[in-house]
Enzyme design. Sequence first.
Site, short mmCIF file in Angstrom:
data_model
loop_
_atom_site.label_atom_id
_atom_site.label_comp_id
_atom_site.label_asym_id
_atom_site.label_seq_id
_atom_site.Cartn_x
_atom_site.Cartn_y
_atom_site.Cartn_z
N ASP A 102 -17.86 -50.38 -34.59
CA ASP A 102 -18.64 -51.54 -35.02
C ASP A 102 -17.73 -52.76 -35.18
O ASP A 102 -18.06 -53.88 -34.77
CB ASP A 102 -19.46 -51.25 -36.29
N LYS A 141 -15.63 -43.72 -34.29
CA LYS A 141 -16.48 -43.90 -35.47
C LYS A 141 -16.15 -42.76 -36.42
O LYS A 141 -17.02 -41.97 -36.83
CB LYS A 141 -17.96 -43.91 -35.02
N ASP A 181 -19.15 -47.88 -22.68
CA ASP A 181 -20.27 -48.47 -21.95
C ASP A 181 -20.72 -49.75 -22.66
O ASP A 181 -20.86 -50.81 -22.05
CB ASP A 181 -21.41 -47.42 -21.92
N TYR A 233 -23.58 -38.64 -22.95
CA TYR A 233 -24.37 -38.78 -21.74
C TYR A 233 -24.52 -37.44 -21.00
O TYR A 233 -25.37 -37.29 -20.13
CB TYR A 233 -23.77 -39.83 -20.78
N ASP A 271 -19.82 -54.30 -22.01
CA ASP A 271 -20.81 -55.37 -21.83
C ASP A 271 -20.58 -56.49 -22.86
O ASP A 271 -20.73 -57.67 -22.53
CB ASP A 271 -22.24 -54.82 -21.98
#
Length: 372
Positions: A230, A197, A254, A146, A258
């Site tokens: 994942d 990852k 982030d 970001y 959610d």
Amino acid sequence: MSSVTNLNKIAVIGGEGIGVEVTAQSRRILSWFAENRGTPIRLRDAEYGKVPYLRSGEVIPADTWDAIRESDAILFGASGGPETEEVPTAARNRDSLLSLRRKLDLYANVRPIYAHPELHAASPLKSRVLQGVDFIIVRELSSGIYFGEPRGIETLPDGRRRGFNTQSYTTDQVHRVARFSFELARRRRGRLCSVDKANVLETSVMWREEVTAIHRSEFPDVELSHMYVDNAAMQVVRAPSQFDVIVTCNIFGDILSDCAAVAAGSLGMLPSASFGPVDQHGRQKALYEPVHGSAPDIAGKGIANPLGSIQSLPLMLRLTLHRPDDAALLETAIAAVLAGGLRTADLVEPGKTPVSTEQMGDAVLQALAARA
Ligand code: NAD
């Protein structure tokens, strides 16, 4: 009685969209604590977003920066939505919630995920999956993709456009959020899962190596595991009770939080707290806010769930104000309201009537008054 000088200063910034609506309810609750429990706080309201931009040309005007600078903690609502789109990109790039986090160096974002037993029916997950769900995602907040440079959108010589961003972490950035998370896990059930990852990304390979090194040298008593993001996205909905503390980079945190909101019944239930470094006087600036955004689809209707914002207050009461009894009182009041069956639109069962944002705030205040 507290003197003015030993009052903790809280900057209250509703921001945009439903941020303003939910923060208004949290503000009432903070005022209740000041008036009824002598909680030593002084609230200072400040503006953010399109409204101050139209007046001053700044998304975060000088007066708001003053309030932020003098504060011990910030209660923030939300940023984003159509209001933001009406502000020119240059002004948004100059100042935004992202740049505020960056300027305050708020590197550790704590996102508790708790499946209230009263809300199991509101979640699409099975009740047996929700038993014992109580974990924290620590999202690295001030670095990563970001903020990484270079970034941009360019037109190539052949006319195609190319968008690009940079994911980058330095060892010190990984170390401090890892230490923060190990310490948190040590105070809880002693288990930390680092999500990355590393099968594809070099930043993740380095992240994993550094977290492992910190574990070996400083926190061998904490159980450390690693998980690919994942798989983690699946595990937080398949078997969320397996987690105690998760630490991960900015973008993965982030998105994962959610996903995890499903276990809490609604994104509108999730609180968060962000911390910067401890300064030379031993103070640590903190920003408390719900996890959700400005929710343009429901903004202005008075129907948003204020509990994500309200649940950030027990975090503030414990971690900035050192008032664990006040925090416990507020948690008991929230649990009583939920046990009483009151639900905002995001949580209500079909056929039942939802309450408004303000009615939910009223109910929490009444539950507090009944226990004071
Ligand atoms: P969002 O979190 O605003 O909303 C996602 C969905 O959840 C919407 O359907 C919304 O109605 C619902 N929802 C969210 N909070 C709720 C609440 N308290 N009560 C009931 N329902 C709720 O995410 P989005 O729609 O993807 O983004 C909208 C804007 O918010 C964008 O501009 C985005 O950049 C911004 N955003 C800001 C923050 C922040 O300020 N911290 C976080 C996420 C998104």
